[in-house]
Design a protein around this motif. Sequence first.
Motif, PDB file in Angstrom:
ATOM      1  N   ARG A 178      27.661  31.407 -29.412  1.00 10.74           N
ATOM      2  CA  ARG A 178      28.921  32.079 -29.730  1.00 10.74           C
ATOM      3  C   ARG A 178      29.447  32.805 -28.503  1.00 10.74           C
ATOM      4  O   ARG A 178      28.682  33.432 -27.783  1.00 10.74           O
ATOM      5  CB  ARG A 178      28.725  33.089 -30.884  1.00 10.74           C
ATOM      6  CG  ARG A 178      28.492  32.388 -32.236  1.00 10.74           C
ATOM      7  CD  ARG A 178      29.741  31.617 -32.667  1.00 10.74           C
ATOM      8  NE  ARG A 178      29.590  30.884 -33.915  1.00 10.74           N
ATOM      9  CZ  ARG A 178      29.185  29.608 -34.024  1.00 10.74           C
ATOM     10  NH1 ARG A 178      28.852  28.921 -32.946  1.00 10.74           N
ATOM     11  NH2 ARG A 178      29.136  29.011 -35.192  1.00 10.74           N
ATOM     12  N   LEU A 179      30.763  32.681 -28.260  1.00  7.55           N
ATOM     13  CA  LEU A 179      31.386  33.416 -27.165  1.00  7.55           C
ATOM     14  C   LEU A 179      31.352  34.885 -27.580  1.00  7.55           C
ATOM     15  O   LEU A 179      31.239  35.189 -28.749  1.00  7.55           O
ATOM     16  CB  LEU A 179      32.820  32.911 -26.960  1.00  7.55           C
ATOM     17  CG  LEU A 179      32.946  31.371 -26.936  1.00  7.55           C
ATOM     18  CD1 LEU A 179      34.395  30.951 -26.795  1.00  7.55           C
ATOM     19  CD2 LEU A 179      32.096  30.766 -25.822  1.00  7.55           C
ATOM     20  N   SER A 180      31.404  35.800 -26.605  1.00  2.78           N
ATOM     21  CA  SER A 180      31.230  37.208 -26.983  1.00  2.78           C
ATOM     22  C   SER A 180      32.308  37.690 -27.957  1.00  2.78           C
ATOM     23  O   SER A 180      33.426  37.191 -27.960  1.00  2.78           O
ATOM     24  CB  SER A 180      31.207  38.073 -25.729  1.00  2.78           C
ATOM     25  OG  SER A 180      32.286  37.718 -24.918  1.00  2.78           O
ATOM     26  N   ASN A 181      31.922  38.644 -28.770  1.00  2.00           N
ATOM     27  CA  ASN A 181      32.837  39.306 -29.714  1.00  2.00           C
ATOM     28  C   ASN A 181      33.569  38.372 -30.664  1.00  2.00           C
ATOM     29  O   ASN A 181      34.734  38.576 -30.959  1.00  2.00           O
ATOM     30  CB  ASN A 181      33.918  40.107 -28.962  1.00  2.00           C
ATOM     31  CG  ASN A 181      33.331  41.113 -28.036  1.00  2.00           C
ATOM     32  OD1 ASN A 181      32.306  41.718 -28.369  1.00  2.00           O
ATOM     33  ND2 ASN A 181      33.941  41.286 -26.881  1.00  2.00           N
ATOM     34  N   GLU A 182      32.921  37.347 -31.114  1.00  6.10           N
ATOM     35  CA  GLU A 182      33.612  36.505 -32.098  1.00  6.10           C
ATOM     36  C   GLU A 182      32.735  36.357 -33.331  1.00  6.10           C
ATOM     37  O   GLU A 182      31.578  36.705 -33.341  1.00  6.10           O
ATOM     38  CB  GLU A 182      33.965  35.138 -31.506  1.00  6.10           C
ATOM     39  CG  GLU A 182      32.725  34.319 -31.209  1.00  6.10           C
ATOM     40  CD  GLU A 182      33.044  32.871 -30.911  1.00  6.10           C
ATOM     41  OE1 GLU A 182      34.204  32.487 -30.879  1.00  6.10           O
ATOM     42  OE2 GLU A 182      32.075  32.131 -30.727  1.00  6.10           O
ATOM     43  N   SER A 184      30.346  34.878 -36.239  1.00  2.00           N
ATOM     44  CA  SER A 184      29.188  33.995 -36.108  1.00  2.00           C
ATOM     45  C   SER A 184      29.213  32.875 -37.142  1.00  2.00           C
ATOM     46  O   SER A 184      28.354  32.014 -37.147  1.00  2.00           O
ATOM     47  CB  SER A 184      27.895  34.807 -36.224  1.00  2.00           C
ATOM     48  OG  SER A 184      27.825  35.407 -37.495  1.00  2.00           O
ATOM     49  N   MET A 191      23.640  33.416 -29.530  1.00  2.00           N
ATOM     50  CA  MET A 191      23.626  33.919 -28.157  1.00  2.00           C
ATOM     51  C   MET A 191      24.873  33.386 -27.440  1.00  2.00           C
ATOM     52  O   MET A 191      25.422  32.358 -27.840  1.00  2.00           O
ATOM     53  CB  MET A 191      22.354  33.440 -27.433  1.00  2.00           C
ATOM     54  CG  MET A 191      21.844  34.396 -26.368  1.00  2.00           C
ATOM     55  SD  MET A 191      20.376  33.813 -25.501  1.00  2.00           S
ATOM     56  CE  MET A 191      19.069  34.633 -26.376  1.00  2.00           C
ATOM     57  N   THR A 192      25.294  34.064 -26.377  1.00  2.00           N
ATOM     58  CA  THR A 192      26.444  33.576 -25.609  1.00  2.00           C
ATOM     59  C   THR A 192      25.977  32.432 -24.690  1.00  2.00           C
ATOM     60  O   THR A 192      24.778  32.338 -24.382  1.00  2.00           O
ATOM     61  CB  THR A 192      27.061  34.689 -24.738  1.00  2.00           C
ATOM     62  OG1 THR A 192      26.077  35.111 -23.803  1.00  2.00           O
ATOM     63  CG2 THR A 192      27.538  35.848 -25.577  1.00  2.00           C
ATOM     64  N   SER A 194      26.241  31.970 -21.409  1.00  2.00           N
ATOM     65  CA  SER A 194      25.560  32.355 -20.165  1.00  2.00           C
ATOM     66  C   SER A 194      24.182  32.936 -20.444  1.00  2.00           C
ATOM     67  O   SER A 194      23.223  32.677 -19.714  1.00  2.00           O
ATOM     68  CB  SER A 194      26.417  33.317 -19.342  1.00  2.00           C
ATOM     69  OG  SER A 194      26.696  34.450 -20.104  1.00  2.00           O
ATOM     70  N   ALA A 195      24.044  33.694 -21.544  1.00  2.00           N
ATOM     71  CA  ALA A 195      22.724  34.249 -21.883  1.00  2.00           C
ATOM     72  C   ALA A 195      21.760  33.129 -22.261  1.00  2.00           C
ATOM     73  O   ALA A 195      20.580  33.166 -21.899  1.00  2.00           O
ATOM     74  CB  ALA A 195      22.855  35.257 -23.019  1.00  2.00           C
TER      75      ALA A 195
END
Length: 221
Positions: A178-182, A184, A191-192, A194-195
Amino acid sequence: MNSKVIIALDFNSLDEVLNFVANIQPDQCRLKVGKELFTAYGPNIVRELHQRGFEVFLDLKFHDIPTTVYKAIRVAADLGVWMVNVHASGGREMLKAARQAINDSINKPLLIAVTILTSLDDATVFDVYSNSVTEQVLYLSKLSYESGVDGVVCSAHEVGLIKSLINSNFIAVTPGIRLSNEKSDDQTRIMTPSAALDAGADYLVIGRPITQSNHPKELLS
Ligand code: C5P
């Protein structure tokens, strides 16, 4: 092909799929055909995507008696797909039958076993397996590795342990991205991108964050 992104084509109309793929390039990502699309359009959808130059992950998560899985994987391999999968909980004999099917085929897709779906949380996994998510993912990963499977589907949270305790070359395919702040959706172990890459994931399966975006091409660059 260097991209680690696999886009989940979870659409139910051929038009939607073809419109979506018309806006992306085969060197940007691979494509995942799952149960919905395959049930609607069968092998022809895989052929359509191959004709457009894309490599395909056939995500049908086979889970059956060893002979049936052997035969299903032979047919999938003959379709020329890049990756196929089975459920690790089908057991050692079923996993070995899947391996044998690929060994006996001319085209040899990567064979991946699903450990614990990324939609399942600790309470649900304990309810089914009387075990924690981490323990059960590790157990099924070890079983898959010993049975000759090339890698596993797991959440990015478990990749580090799998790579360090089993084998760093054992492939980790991670959905639940998931892209941040969106939102689920129905995923819980998320996890994002890049993580997940930092955690060591080899391939990221991304569905709704890209397929429901108005700018899919930009998200891939
Ligand atoms: O839309 P979203 O990014 O949640 O899509 C994830 C895709 O990955 C879906 O097609 C789902 O079937 C698949 N998948 C998963 N968890 C697994 C194996 C596959 O979410 N363990």
